[in-house]
Design a protein around this motif. Structure first.
Motif, PDB file in Angstrom:
ATOM      1  N   ALA A  95      -8.804  -8.116   4.787  1.00 44.61           N
ATOM      2  CA  ALA A  95      -7.578  -7.290   4.823  1.00 44.61           C
ATOM      3  C   ALA A  95      -6.645  -7.812   5.914  1.00 44.61           C
ATOM      4  N   ARG A 128       3.473  -0.703   0.206  1.00 42.23           N
ATOM      5  CA  ARG A 128       4.544  -1.544   0.767  1.00 42.23           C
ATOM      6  C   ARG A 128       5.014  -2.589  -0.243  1.00 42.23           C
ATOM      7  N   PHE A 166       7.187  -8.146   3.713  1.00 46.55           N
ATOM      8  CA  PHE A 166       7.026  -6.721   3.964  1.00 46.55           C
ATOM      9  C   PHE A 166       5.542  -6.321   4.038  1.00 46.55           C
ATOM     10  N   THR A 167       4.686  -7.152   3.520  1.00 43.92           N
ATOM     11  CA  THR A 167       3.239  -6.886   3.643  1.00 43.92           C
ATOM     12  C   THR A 167       2.597  -7.953   4.538  1.00 43.92           C
ATOM     13  N   VAL A 216      -6.285   1.256   3.835  1.00 45.82           N
ATOM     14  CA  VAL A 216      -5.585   0.026   4.235  1.00 45.82           C
ATOM     15  C   VAL A 216      -4.954  -0.622   3.004  1.00 45.82           C
ATOM     16  N   THR A 226      -2.832  -9.899   5.309  1.00 46.47           N
ATOM     17  CA  THR A 226      -1.538  -9.559   5.921  1.00 46.47           C
ATOM     18  C   THR A 226      -1.114 -10.602   6.969  1.00 46.47           C
ATOM     19  N   TYR A 227      -1.863 -11.689   7.041  1.00 40.74           N
ATOM     20  CA  TYR A 227      -1.436 -12.857   7.841  1.00 40.74           C
ATOM     21  C   TYR A 227      -1.652 -14.121   7.009  1.00 40.74           C
ATOM     22  N   ASN A 285      -2.102   1.353   1.640  1.00 37.66           N
ATOM     23  CA  ASN A 285      -0.897   1.117   2.447  1.00 37.66           C
ATOM     24  C   ASN A 285      -0.213  -0.189   2.051  1.00 37.66           C
ATOM     25  N   ILE A 286      -1.023  -1.227   1.890  1.00 38.03           N
ATOM     26  CA  ILE A 286      -0.457  -2.536   1.501  1.00 38.03           C
ATOM     27  C   ILE A 286       0.187  -2.427   0.113  1.00 38.03           C
TER      28      ILE A 286
END
Lengths: 80, 492
Positions: free
Chosen positions: B330, B375, B386-387, B368, B334-335, B371-372
């Motif tokens: 996760a 977005r 944005f994610t 989590v 997001t990276y 949420n992603i």
């Protein structure tokens, strides 16, 4: 001042570069934004340092934060 | 007795006495390993394959011909481009993390081929070095033609030459295990723990998945490599057996350390592949189920047979098994621009599967992904940023991986102050391993230390370039958010 930051509900630790003169409330908002892709916390927020909650109006310097300290961000209703 | 058996050991098991040098000079402890034992103590060393060089060459030649035929038949761009995009990320991840690590293993094996304490051990290590050279070349050769189609395949060779965070973590492990270990530690850490203990995850688990997705090239490559690994991994057991007799505390310490470090490595390479990147229809079991079947059971019986206790960090491993790779995936999703492969956003069906496989830990991870997902929905497809995180992430000073241990509610990072420097570790085992050998680890500069020293940029976009990535190669969502389930009223 680099700080290790952990946001409750998040999956990783972050390194935030903060200013000694900024307030704990400003730091809290910054941390919440940094974790926003993964977790959304509802205000009011709490910043924890060495087992205690920091007053929001204090600056980082006044709150006794030093470089590379660990801070944790939670929602107010979180028991920490 | 057949001629082969009559003559085999004359060449393979040929030790001699030294007349012009002391044995300790020929086999110095720093390279041969501790405890240093005289040659007669190692005289009964043996392993079951007992290959001769001629047999080795003949067998490998047949394998090469067979693999080459497969590569020519199904390894072209038009074949590979038909594969599932998530699966292609498995290939990119696997192919980048292993070949140059295998090249480091050539050196480790060659050290043992010179400084191993018995001639049969040295002979098997020599064949092991040739194996590892082959395992370096096969993926480099197979992926080479794909670079002109997709630049991310260039990372098959590039990763370990870069300062990408995965490369920093990989080198930290590989340099110590394969390049810096003496012959005894190498045999136990690499052959017994890493290869015997863990690589079945790749060779059995991932091979089965490759077959399911129709990637014959990957399947055949793993199978071809597996037969080599099965042979040279046998070096570990007799070395560990001797060490248990002579210095059981050191034997236990080496198993403890390399078990934990190997688990961290496979959680990334195999955990991501099995639970996220492989399409749902091709998954045979979860990462946790594979580990329980192929690592837990086998390791318990091997150690018990040798009279060793379970690794010291066994409980920590069992607790981390159902969550650590999820936390890391996760975070990495997001990276994703900090890696050279693309990521899959698990949709409702995938998350239902994960919830079923990980009933205890998934409830903390579901928010989590929710949420992603929200977005992505808010930003629309194509809007990757944005994610995506923008704040630098923190890394463990031992494993060099992101501080992702513990749970979303309680990250288990621990801090240790030493004169002039604060260290942070993702977990207690990483802290303990560091504190047991600070001379090995204390001077290393991870990504955060490089940023703080001004050697690496703090701005994430610049950091991505420092990692060696460009817009053409950095990781994205595999479909840039174009998922049916994200569409308003879309099908789950």
């Amino acid at each position: 001042m680099p700080l290790y930051c952990f946001v409750r509900g998040d999956t990783l630790g972050l390194v935030v570069l903060a200013d000694e003169a900024e307030s704990i409330d400003e730091l809290a908002l910054r941390l919440a934004r940094a974790a926003a892709p993964r977790v959304t916390l509802a205000a009011p927020l709490r910043v924890w340092h060495r087992g205690r909650v920091l007053e929001g109006e204090l600056t980082l310097g006044q709150a006794g934060l030093s470089a590379l300290d660990r801070v944790d961000l939670t929602q107010e209703d979180d028991l920490g | 007795m057949p001629l082969r058996d009559e003559w085999c050991d004359l060449a393979r098991k040929l030790d001699w006495s030294f007349s012009y040098a002391e044995e300790r000079q020929v086999f110095p402890e720093a390279l041969s390993g501790s405890p240093w034992l005289p040659a007669q103590e190692w005289r009964d060393w043996d392993e079951p394959f007992r290959s001769t060089y001629a047999e080795y060459v003949s067998t490998q030649q047949r394998k090469e011909v067979s693999f080459q035929a497969i590569a020519e038949a199904v390894g072209r761009i038009e074949d590979v481009s038909k594969l599932d995009p998530g699966w292609l990320s498995v290939v990119k991840l696997h192919m980048a993390t292993l070949p140059l690590a295998e090249f480091a293993a050539v050196i480790g094996n060659l050290r043992a081929a010179r400084f191993g304490r018995d001639s049969a051990w040295r002979m098997t290590s020599l064949l092991g070095a040739l194996d590892e050279l082959r395992h370096t070349q096969l993926p480099l050769r197979a992926m080479h033609d794909l670079v002109r189609w997709d630049e991310q395949f260039e990372w098959t060779h590039r990763l370990f030459h870069s300062d990408d965070w995965v490369a920093v973590a990989g080198r930290h492990l590989v340099d110590e295990l394969l390049l810096g270990s003496d012959a005894i530690e190498f045999a136990i850490g690499t052959h017994f723990v890493f290869e015997t203990g863990f690589t079945n995850l790749q060779f059995i688990g991932l091979t089965a998945m490759a077959k399911q997705v129709g990637d014959r090239l990957f399947e055949q490559m793993l199978q071809s490599i597996q037969t080599d690994e099965a042979r040279h991994a046998q070096i570990g057991h007799p070395v560990l057996k001797k060490l248990v007799q002579k210095d059981p505390a050191r034997a236990q310490r080496l198993v403890d350390k390399w078990f934990w470090r190997s688990f961290r490595f496979f959680a990334v390479v195999t955990g991501f592949a099995m639970d996220y990147l492989t399409p749902l229809h091709a998954r045979r079991a979860s990462f946790k189920e594979f580990v329980e079947e192929w690592v837990v059971d086998q390791f318990q019986s091997s150690l018990s047979e040798l009279g060793l206790a379970l690794p010291k960090y066994w409980q920590a491993f069992l607790e981390a098994l159902p969550i650590y790779h999820h936390m890391l995936y996760a975070s990495a999703y997001t990276y994703r621009a900090t890696t050279w492969f693309d990521f899959v956003l698990p949709g409702p069906k995938e998350r239902a599967w994960l919830a079923e496989k990980y009933p205890q830990t998934w409830p903390e991870l579901e928010p989590v992904w929710h949420n992603i997902e929200e977005r992505w929905r808010a930003a629309g497809p194509g809007v990757e940023w944005f994610t995506h995180g923008t704040t630098p992430v923190a890394f463990c000073n031992l494993c060099q991986l992101v501080l992702c241990a513990g749970t979303p509610c309680r990250n288990s990072a621990v801090f240790v102050d030493k004169p002039g420097r604060r260290y942070v570790f993702c977990s207690e085992p990483c802290r303990e391993l560091f504190e047991a050998e600070p001379e090995r680890y204390a001077a290393h500069r991870g990504v955060v230390e490089r940023i703080l020293a001004g050697q690496a940029p703090a701005n994430l976009l610049e950091l991505v370039r420092y990692f060696g990535l460009s817009e053409a190669s950095w990781g994205r969502d595999v479909v840039s958010g174009h998922y049916d389930f994200l569409k308003r009223g879309g099908q789950p």
